[in-house]
Scaffold this active site. Structure first.
Site, PDB file in Angstrom:
ATOM      1  N   ASP A   1      21.372  45.269 130.110  1.00  0.00           N
ATOM      2  CA  ASP A   1      20.258  45.759 130.218  1.00  0.00           C
ATOM      3  C   ASP A   1      19.682  46.131 131.634  1.00  0.00           C
ATOM      4  OD1 ASP A   1      17.454  46.583 130.086  1.00  0.00           O
ATOM      5  OD2 ASP A   1      16.714  44.357 129.519  1.00  0.00           O
TER       6      ASP A   1
ATOM      7  N   SER B 287       9.905  43.021 129.317  1.00  0.00           N
ATOM      8  CA  SER B 287       9.647  44.139 130.319  1.00  0.00           C
ATOM      9  C   SER B 287       8.516  44.272 131.178  1.00  0.00           C
ATOM     10  CB  SER B 287       9.788  45.456 129.257  1.00  0.00           C
ATOM     11  OG  SER B 287       9.799  46.602 129.849  1.00  0.00           O
TER      12      SER B 287
ATOM     13  N   HIS C 260      17.903  46.475 125.700  1.00  0.00           N
ATOM     14  CA  HIS C 260      16.397  46.094 126.108  1.00  0.00           C
ATOM     15  C   HIS C 260      15.558  45.494 125.090  1.00  0.00           C
ATOM     16  CE1 HIS C 260      13.221  45.863 129.290  1.00  0.00           C
ATOM     17  NE2 HIS C 260      12.559  46.613 128.429  1.00  0.00           N
TER      18      HIS C 260
END
Length: 510
Positions: free
Chosen positions: A357, A301, A411
């Site tokens: 995602d 991320s 995610h």
């Protein structure tokens, strides 16, 4: 054995057990590593097609979900796996480490995914996951936003000593712009830091691991955001210059990487300064001992975005150092010039993206690399673009995962690691010999099918950190003194006995 010969022999024995056929595929992949510079067109594609054909000959279903007793079979298989190791033995890759680290951009070993590469990817993914597992999320803790363990105990507490690395420094970050909840804030007035968060660490391979992987590997692991759904809107607005050329990167990412303040305790030097001081120190120390050294930067991320900024700076600062970035669910970071400069400097980037995602689609949902064809005409220096090689994963490929809409689950880094562990190729089902513990997927989300009976969001401190004292009262415990954040211990963590170079790249502060 030549690839064509292996393929012919593979297809000529239709009654051979399917497990042996998977072994033949692995033999083909080893042949690819033995000849990494071969330019045979579409070799990986033909390899995947041959495997798909063999699976068809043996009537192997494309999805276990087609089996009428799917739920019972899934539960039985999961329970049988309880008594098996969670990882396969790791082979000596010292002769092929440059190919594994991407010197040929992972050509012919990514799809199908070579087992050596898979194990190294999972190793680096576990380092990135450690930045979540050890992070103090408790807003009622006076140490909220710090690491729960000191660096000498981190891998021991998280069960990662088997990977053969030693943590040498922690990294702290702050930001000069308001970003919703990327920094955890304590409800306690007297807290360890009002400005900084623990954002990652630097580690280096020990002697045994160094012999296995063929070089001294320095790892930097960056933590992602706590709640990514809360920041994606903020990371779409502005590109700032970095370095001395036309490269530009997202304003918020650069702020986190480069912000510092004399009024803070942990960020009188920026995250950039902290990590580069340590990396330069380690590279110099081991090169003076005559060792080959590599730098591998990983993150999930936001951590994947910071990993790219770190790689860019390291490539400018330390010429001729093999640098690889292994990222998971990372957003776009910069413009086309940023991508081109990374490529010219030899930085190798491997990105893992789950199709479901949405974070990798940010920033620049509308204005991204798809507009590159217009770049020469419009001069769109603000167009965002991804960098490096990409492997797409699909939640629907795993029989263990739910198929409904679950953005946090899509995610989650543990979802990524589960899918990587089960990935063989785009043409084949989830591999049956995947070893990673399926229960890890539900650490912080609800992605596993209910038949597995794994509670969702199960990873937490017992009793949410409360303990019963000797008087029978439930209280917040005091941390072990060794685990209390200490600015002094981070600055003076070790001394290699030499002066630090003064040359650094020029970061444009936001």
């Amino acid at each position: 054995m030549a690839l064509s010969t292996v393929t012919r022999n593979h297809l000529m024995v239709p009654h051979q057990p399917i497990t042996n056929r998977f072994n033949m595929v692995q033999a083909q992949q080893h042949a690819v590593l033995d000849h990494p510079k071969s330019k045979t067109p579409n070799r990986a594609t033909r390899l995947a097609e041959s495997l798909s054909h063999v699976l068809h000959l043996n009537n192997v279903p494309s999805s276990r979900a087609n089996h009428k007793n799917f739920n019972l079979d899934l539960l039985r298989d999961h329970e049988q796996n309880h008594s098996t190791p969670t990882m396969s033995p790791r082979e000596n890759i010292s002769e092929k480490w440059r190919e594994i680290q991407g010197c040929s951009d992972w050509e012919n070993i990514l799809d199908p995914l070579h087992p050596w590469l898979r194990r190294e990817i999972v190793k680096y993914g576990e380092f990135a996951q450690a930045t979540y597992d050890a992070f103090d999320y408790d807003s009622f803790s006076e140490y909220c936003g710090s690491c729960r363990y000191n660096r000498n105990k981190l891998f021991e507490k998280l069960g990662l000593t088997r990977n053969g690395y030693v943590v040498t420094r922690y990294i702290y970050a702050m930001s000069h712009i308001e970003l919703p909840r990327w920094l955890e804030r304590s409800h306690v007035a007297d807290t360890w830091s009002k400005d900084s968060n623990w954002i990652g660490f630097v580690a280096v391979s020990d002697d045994e691991e160094t012999r296995r992987i063929g070089r001294r590997d320095i790892v930097v692991a960056w933590r992602g955001t706590v709640a990514p759904c809360e920041w994606y809107e903020d990371f779409q607005r502005k590109l700032d210059p970095i370095g001395h050329g036309d490269a530009k990167v997202e304003h918020g990412f650069l702020s986190i990487y480069s912000s510092k303040s004399e009024t803070t305790r942990y960020n009188r030097s920026s995250a950039s300064d902290q990590v580069m001081k340590e990396v330069i120190k380690l590279v110099k120390f081991y090169k003076e001992k005559g060792e080959e050294v590599s730098l591998t930067i990983t993150g999930h991320s936001l951590g994947g975005a910071l990993a790219l900024l770190n790689a860019y700076e390291a490539a400018l600062t330390i010429p001729n150092l093999p640098i690889s970035v292994i990222s998971f669910g990372a957003p776009r970071v910069g413009n086309i010039a940023f991508k081109d400069e990374l490529h010219q400097m030899g930085v190798k980037t491997l990105r893992f993206v789950v199709k479901q995602d949405w974070v990798p689609k940010m920033p620049g949902l509308l204005f991204n690399e798809s507009l590159k064809m217009f770049d020469e005409l419009t001069g769109l220096e603000w167009v965002y673009t991804h960098v490096g090689a990409e492997l797409k994963l699909d939640v629907h490929s795993s029989p263990y995962l739910k198929s409904g809409m679950n953005l946090p689950g899509f995610h989650s880094l543990e979802t990524y690691l589960h899918l990587i562990d089960g990935y063989l190729s785009t043409e084949t089902p989830f591999r049956s010999e995947a070893r990673r513990d399926v229960a890890l997927v539900n650490k912080s989300c609800d992605m596993l099918v209910d038949e597995l009976r794994i509670p969702h969001c199960w990873y937490q401190l017992a009793n949410k950190g409360m303990v019963c004292n000797t008087h029978g009262r439930w209280v917040k415990p005091k941390r072990d003194p060794d685990d209390i954040p200490s600015h002094t211990s981070e600055v003076c963590n070790h001394d290699f006995g030499f002066e630090m170079p003064t040359y650094r790249m020029s970061l444009v502060s936001p």
